[in-house]
Design a protein around this motif. Structure first.
Motif, PDB file in Angstrom:
ATOM      1  N   GLN A  65       2.175   2.543  -3.212  1.00 38.40           N
ATOM      2  CA  GLN A  65       1.065   3.169  -3.953  1.00 38.40           C
ATOM      3  C   GLN A  65       0.788   4.767  -3.801  1.00 38.40           C
ATOM      4  O   GLN A  65      -0.093   5.288  -4.490  1.00 38.40           O
ATOM      5  CB  GLN A  65      -0.242   2.609  -3.931  1.00 38.40           C
ATOM      6  N   ILE A  66       1.613   5.252  -2.806  1.00 37.93           N
ATOM      7  CA  ILE A  66       1.179   6.417  -2.266  1.00 37.93           C
ATOM      8  C   ILE A  66       2.449   7.462  -3.035  1.00 37.93           C
ATOM      9  O   ILE A  66       3.354   7.293  -2.925  1.00 37.93           O
ATOM     10  CB  ILE A  66       1.654   6.726  -0.670  1.00 37.93           C
ATOM     11  N   SER A 108      -1.428  -6.483  -3.673  1.00 42.37           N
ATOM     12  CA  SER A 108      -2.288  -6.010  -2.536  1.00 42.37           C
ATOM     13  C   SER A 108      -3.664  -6.721  -2.449  1.00 42.37           C
ATOM     14  O   SER A 108      -3.947  -7.235  -1.248  1.00 42.37           O
ATOM     15  CB  SER A 108      -2.641  -4.417  -2.806  1.00 42.37           C
ATOM     16  N   SER A 110      -3.392  11.298   3.329  1.00 44.06           N
ATOM     17  CA  SER A 110      -3.339  10.078   4.493  1.00 44.06           C
ATOM     18  C   SER A 110      -3.426  10.446   5.965  1.00 44.06           C
ATOM     19  O   SER A 110      -4.052   9.800   6.837  1.00 44.06           O
ATOM     20  CB  SER A 110      -2.025   9.331   3.870  1.00 44.06           C
ATOM     21  N   ASP A 156      -9.062   3.659  -0.860  1.00 44.93           N
ATOM     22  CA  ASP A 156      -8.129   4.033  -1.942  1.00 44.93           C
ATOM     23  C   ASP A 156      -6.631   4.053  -1.076  1.00 44.93           C
ATOM     24  O   ASP A 156      -6.635   3.593  -0.139  1.00 44.93           O
ATOM     25  CB  ASP A 156      -8.102   5.162  -2.821  1.00 44.93           C
ATOM     26  N   LYS A 157      -5.880   4.251  -1.769  1.00 46.20           N
ATOM     27  CA  LYS A 157      -4.324   3.935  -1.217  1.00 46.20           C
ATOM     28  C   LYS A 157      -4.362   5.139   0.185  1.00 46.20           C
ATOM     29  O   LYS A 157      -3.358   4.677   0.868  1.00 46.20           O
ATOM     30  CB  LYS A 157      -3.229   4.494  -2.231  1.00 46.20           C
ATOM     31  N   ASN A 161       1.616  -3.293  -6.569  1.00 43.13           N
ATOM     32  CA  ASN A 161       0.002  -3.153  -6.647  1.00 43.13           C
ATOM     33  C   ASN A 161      -0.604  -4.590  -7.124  1.00 43.13           C
ATOM     34  O   ASN A 161      -1.741  -4.510  -6.708  1.00 43.13           O
ATOM     35  CB  ASN A 161      -0.133  -1.956  -7.769  1.00 43.13           C
ATOM     36  N   THR A 194       0.856  -1.274   0.045  1.00 40.88           N
ATOM     37  CA  THR A 194      -0.031   0.008   0.027  1.00 40.88           C
ATOM     38  C   THR A 194       0.921   1.293   0.034  1.00 40.88           C
ATOM     39  O   THR A 194       0.450   2.236  -0.767  1.00 40.88           O
ATOM     40  CB  THR A 194      -1.035  -0.050   1.211  1.00 40.88           C
ATOM     41  N   ARG A 210      -5.844   3.605   2.961  1.00 39.09           N
ATOM     42  CA  ARG A 210      -4.907   2.360   3.646  1.00 39.09           C
ATOM     43  C   ARG A 210      -3.868   3.086   4.624  1.00 39.09           C
ATOM     44  O   ARG A 210      -3.453   2.415   5.408  1.00 39.09           O
ATOM     45  CB  ARG A 210      -4.518   1.597   2.567  1.00 39.09           C
ATOM     46  N   ARG A 215       6.181   0.288  -8.109  1.00 35.64           N
ATOM     47  CA  ARG A 215       4.810   0.692  -7.665  1.00 35.64           C
ATOM     48  C   ARG A 215       4.007  -0.330  -8.204  1.00 35.64           C
ATOM     49  O   ARG A 215       3.037  -0.757  -7.695  1.00 35.64           O
ATOM     50  CB  ARG A 215       4.614   2.165  -7.940  1.00 35.64           C
TER      51      ARG A 215
END
Length: 328
Positions: A61-62, A200, A70, A131-132, A197, A58, A135, A193
């Motif tokens: 993916q940020i 996940s 976040s 979404d990321k 992905n 996760t 998370r 990335r």
């Protein structure tokens, strides 16, 4: 057989079905999968490792430009859950009888259950419906693990003095580090990335099953109706509060609901607080079983409630999480 398609038709199916299956096994045949080696490592003891790996994926993916989102979501969820749980706990203290109980509920059990949350359950639910950024918000939510925030609430009420040593910054960093490592790798290399992905969603049913192996339906029986009520308050009061707060912030409201649970480690909170203050010793056993019942109740009920809300949004033409993704 269309196993995947069938699971996807059930609200939160990829998470709730493996969890309930494991809880059933753990209740009626607890030693069935506790046979050592790889079987036990994956299906019984694997939750922490699988969740850590999920968080690393996760984190990858940020995008750094969204990291503030976040943190904002995590802080909002943390504060919402604590404030709501503390208020209900304060009401319980104010109207408690001579036996220290309010409608058969131990106020300390209410605060312990409602201010604490099941991080694994949150990650599983937002893994499917968030979404990321939802998370990654989990990095801050680690602050409500254990008795720390319960102790803060009690200190504010004047019920007891603040007690040091109930929260470890090292524990917080240990939760945050996998996300940070994934974030660094994902921002250094787009291919990494994309690679992370792919894994996940695959992890969700596996760590959900491992979480279920820590649930015993007997806890509901021991806690009785009062423990179930604590669980209902946790799901419908803290979860619904998170829904409307996130909706007001124009974030995915389903992610706000995903925090409406009680973690297994909250079962130890009444005893920890009673050890610090003898004022709570009288109801510590009752509080412990009520929190245990809340753990099981919320683990079963929250995914169902969340799935209901998802369907409700879909009827309004709102797709979750697609219509709320920050970085499309």
């Amino acid at each position: 057989m269309k196993i995947k398609a069938t699971l996807e038709k059930i609200p939160g199916g990829m998470m709730v079905v493996p969890l309930l299956l494991a809880a059933t096994i753990n209740t009626f045949a607890p030693d069935l999968l506790r046979i050592g080696n790889f079987t036990e490592a994956l299906f019984v003891d694997g939750a922490s490792t699988l969740i850590a790996l999920f968080l690393l994926f996760t984190g990858a993916q940020i995008n750094l430009k969204n990291v503030g989102v976040s943190l904002g979501k995590g802080a909002t969820l943390l504060l919402t859950k604590w404030v709501v749980g503390a208020i209900v706990g304060l009401i319980a203290f104010m109207f408690a009888g001579d036996d220290g109980l309010w409608l058969g509920l131990a106020p300390i059990a209410i605060i312990a259950a409602m201010t604490n949350s099941n991080g694994g359950l949150y990650v599983a639910l937002v893994g499917q419906y968030g979404d990321k950024t939802d998370r990654a918000a989990y990095s801050l939510l680690a602050l409500n693990d254990g008795p720390f925030l319960t102790m803060v609430a009690l200190a504010i009420f004047g019920a007891m003095g603040f007690v040091d040593g109930m929260f470890s910054i090292v524990s917080f960093i240990s939760v945050l580090l996998p996300i940070v490592i994934g974030m660094v790798l994902g921002n250094l290399d787009e291919d990494m990335r994309d690679f992370f992905n792919q894994g996940s969603s695959v992890l969700i049913p596996f760590f959900a099953f491992a979480l279920g192996m820590g649930i015993n339906f007997e806890s509901i029986i021991e806690g009785g109706l009062s423990g179930i009520i604590v669980g209902l308050l946790t799901v419908f009061v803290t979860g619904t509060a998170g829904y409307f707060v996130f909706k007001a912030m124009k974030w995915n409201p389903i992610a706000g609901v995903a925090e409406g649970s009680t973690a297994g480690n909250a079962v130890a909170t009444p005893a920890a607080i009673a050890a610090a203050s003898s004022a709570f010793a009288a109801n510590v056993e009752l509080a412990t079983v009520q929190v245990a019942a809340s753990v099981v109740t919320t683990a079963i009920l929250l995914p169902i409630y969340l799935g209901f809300l998802v369907k409700r949004l879909e009827k309004k033409g709102i797709r979750v999480p697609d219509d709320y993704v920050i970085d499309k």
